[in-house]
Enzyme design. Structure first.
Site, PDB file in Angstrom:
ATOM      1  N   SER A 143       0.850  -1.178   0.000  1.00 50.52           N
ATOM      2  CA  SER A 143       0.000   0.000   0.000  1.00 50.52           C
ATOM      3  C   SER A 143       0.885   1.226   0.000  1.00 50.52           C
ATOM      4  O   SER A 143       2.054   1.170   0.414  1.00 50.52           O
ATOM      5  CB  SER A 143      -0.882  -0.017   1.259  1.00 50.52           C
ATOM      6  OG  SER A 143      -1.484   1.234   1.492  1.00 50.52           O
ATOM      7  N   TYR A 156      -2.440  -0.593  11.065  1.00 49.91           N
ATOM      8  CA  TYR A 156      -2.294  -1.036   9.683  1.00 49.91           C
ATOM      9  C   TYR A 156      -1.044  -0.427   9.050  1.00 49.91           C
ATOM     10  O   TYR A 156      -0.259  -1.129   8.388  1.00 49.91           O
ATOM     11  CB  TYR A 156      -3.536  -0.633   8.894  1.00 49.91           C
ATOM     12  CG  TYR A 156      -3.523  -1.027   7.439  1.00 49.91           C
ATOM     13  CD1 TYR A 156      -3.848  -2.322   7.046  1.00 49.91           C
ATOM     14  CD2 TYR A 156      -3.202  -0.100   6.447  1.00 49.91           C
ATOM     15  CE1 TYR A 156      -3.845  -2.684   5.704  1.00 49.91           C
ATOM     16  CE2 TYR A 156      -3.200  -0.455   5.108  1.00 49.91           C
ATOM     17  CZ  TYR A 156      -3.524  -1.743   4.741  1.00 49.91           C
ATOM     18  OH  TYR A 156      -3.510  -2.092   3.417  1.00 49.91           O
ATOM     19  N   LYS A 160       2.200  -2.381   7.488  1.00 44.37           N
ATOM     20  CA  LYS A 160       2.635  -2.236   6.095  1.00 44.37           C
ATOM     21  C   LYS A 160       4.073  -1.720   6.011  1.00 44.37           C
ATOM     22  O   LYS A 160       4.845  -2.139   5.130  1.00 44.37           O
ATOM     23  CB  LYS A 160       1.685  -1.302   5.346  1.00 44.37           C
ATOM     24  CG  LYS A 160       0.328  -1.909   5.042  1.00 44.37           C
ATOM     25  CD  LYS A 160       0.440  -3.126   4.147  1.00 44.37           C
ATOM     26  CE  LYS A 160      -0.914  -3.691   3.759  1.00 44.37           C
ATOM     27  NZ  LYS A 160      -0.813  -4.913   2.938  1.00 44.37           N
ATOM     28  N   THR A 193     -12.982  -2.301  -1.348  1.00 43.22           N
ATOM     29  CA  THR A 193     -13.123  -3.682  -0.892  1.00 43.22           C
ATOM     30  C   THR A 193     -14.059  -3.723   0.324  1.00 43.22           C
ATOM     31  O   THR A 193     -14.370  -2.691   0.929  1.00 43.22           O
ATOM     32  CB  THR A 193     -11.762  -4.280  -0.499  1.00 43.22           C
ATOM     33  OG1 THR A 193     -11.330  -3.694   0.736  1.00 43.22           O
ATOM     34  CG2 THR A 193     -10.721  -4.029  -1.579  1.00 43.22           C
TER      35      THR A 193
END
Length: 339
Positions: A143, A156, A160, A193
């Site tokens: 990402s 998150y 990442k 998503t």
């Protein structure tokens, strides 16, 4: 001449929904044999059906990627039933939408276990099988947040960033060993998503991807391109990803202040958050009492299904040739004008 990619054996984690499901279906459309790994059995079975409908062979394997022994067992089953794994795509994740101070330590740890260590576990399982054969490709679905942290997603973003550092370290080791196993990473923009319908959220309003938003299918095409061309260390999908990463390199302090000012509102719609929405941090949202969430989230009307930047990456040779031809024509024109 038959395309050898049609015979590929591929493992995709997080394959029950979103980008992972789109990736599995895209490999299936090539005729590949695809092992689909995820926790939610309803989503897995539906995704496996889509792979078969697309023309591929599907093996759904319920597994929590945070469990390294379970991931290794899933890899063993994939090779026993489908054959030696050619491509392993790490994609599974979970997270929390909340300020760091409102994210519990167990929630942060669980996000890290799934979103970061899930990639480590998948990579280890892939390498244990690929290294002795001295072939294979690992694709890490990343990402823009692997480089640029944003508010309300500390767990998150931290995971990442960790994947990015882990992948760079491993890439150096593979190069040192002169291994023919390849590892590459695809950095994605905001994607439509189901995560925004099932991630744990403590925001007052409904969570949303930061616009502009892309559909999962362009992301899947980027992942397949990376799997086919793994010598390139990294791929960036979408203009917003490129702009964010370049701005972060040049003006990180300005970006801090900009995100402090805009990052809260841009990640929320005007609708209040539903307190009864499913949460998939600890258990799959598509469990026995849940439903199949599919590939797309709730933002189809605001999402792009194509990326000009991805097209340019996939057709770099054509663009280079066109640029060379244009430059040559320009030089001829200049010489003619001087006569």
């Amino acid at each position: 001449m038959p395309d050898s990619r049609n015979q590929q054996v591929v493992v995709v984690t997080g394959a029950s929904a979103g980008v992972g499901r789109a990736v599995a279906r895209a490999f299936g459309a090539r005729g590949a044999k695809v092992a689909l790994l995820a926790r939610g059995e309803k989503g897995l079975e539906a995704a496996a059906g889509e792979v078969r409908e697309a023309g591929g062979t599907a093996l759904p394997v319920p597994v929590d990627v945070a469990d390294h022994a379970a991931v290794d067992a899933a890899a063993t089953r994939a090779e026993e039933e489908l054959g030696p794994v050619d491509v392993w795509v790490n994609n599974a994740f979970s997270s929390v939408f909340a300020p760091f101070t409102e994210t519990g330590p167990e929630e942060f740890e669980r996000t890290t276990d799934v979103t970061y260590l899930g990639y480590v576990n998948g990579t280890r399982a892939a390498l244990d099988r690929m290294l002795p054969r001295d072939r294979g490709t690992i694709v890490q679905v990343g990402s823009a947040l692997a480089y640029r942290g944003i508010p309300l997603q500390a767990a998150y973003c931290g995971a990442k960033h960790a994947i990015q550092g882990f992948t760079e370290s491993l890439r150096c080791e593979l190069l040192h060993d002169r291994s023919n196993v390849r590892i590459t990473m695809v950095q994605l923009p905001a994607v439509n998503t189901p995560q925004f319908d099932w991630l744990l959220s403590r925001l007052p309003r409904r969570a949303q991807p930061v616009p502009p938003i892309y559909q999962p299918e362009p992301a899947a095409r980027a992942v397949l391109h990376a799997a086919d061309h793994p010598r390139r260390r990294e791929y960036w999908l979408g203009g917003p990803t490129v702009a964010t990463l370049v701005a972060n390199r040049l003006f990180p302090g300005l970006l801090d202040r900009y995100l402090a000012r805009t990052g809260y509102d841009s990640q929320q719609t005007d609708e209040p958050r539903d307190p009864h929405r499913p949460v998939n941090l600890w258990e799959p949202a598509d469990g026995p009492e849940g439903r199949d969430f599919g590939t797309h989230g709730s933002f189809d009307d605001r999402s792009a299904d194509r990326s000009p930047q991805l097209w340019a990456v996939r057709h770099r040779g054509l663009l280079t040739a066109a640029g060379t031809a244009a430059a040559a024509a320009g030089a001829v024109a200049v010489r003619a004008a001087r006569r």
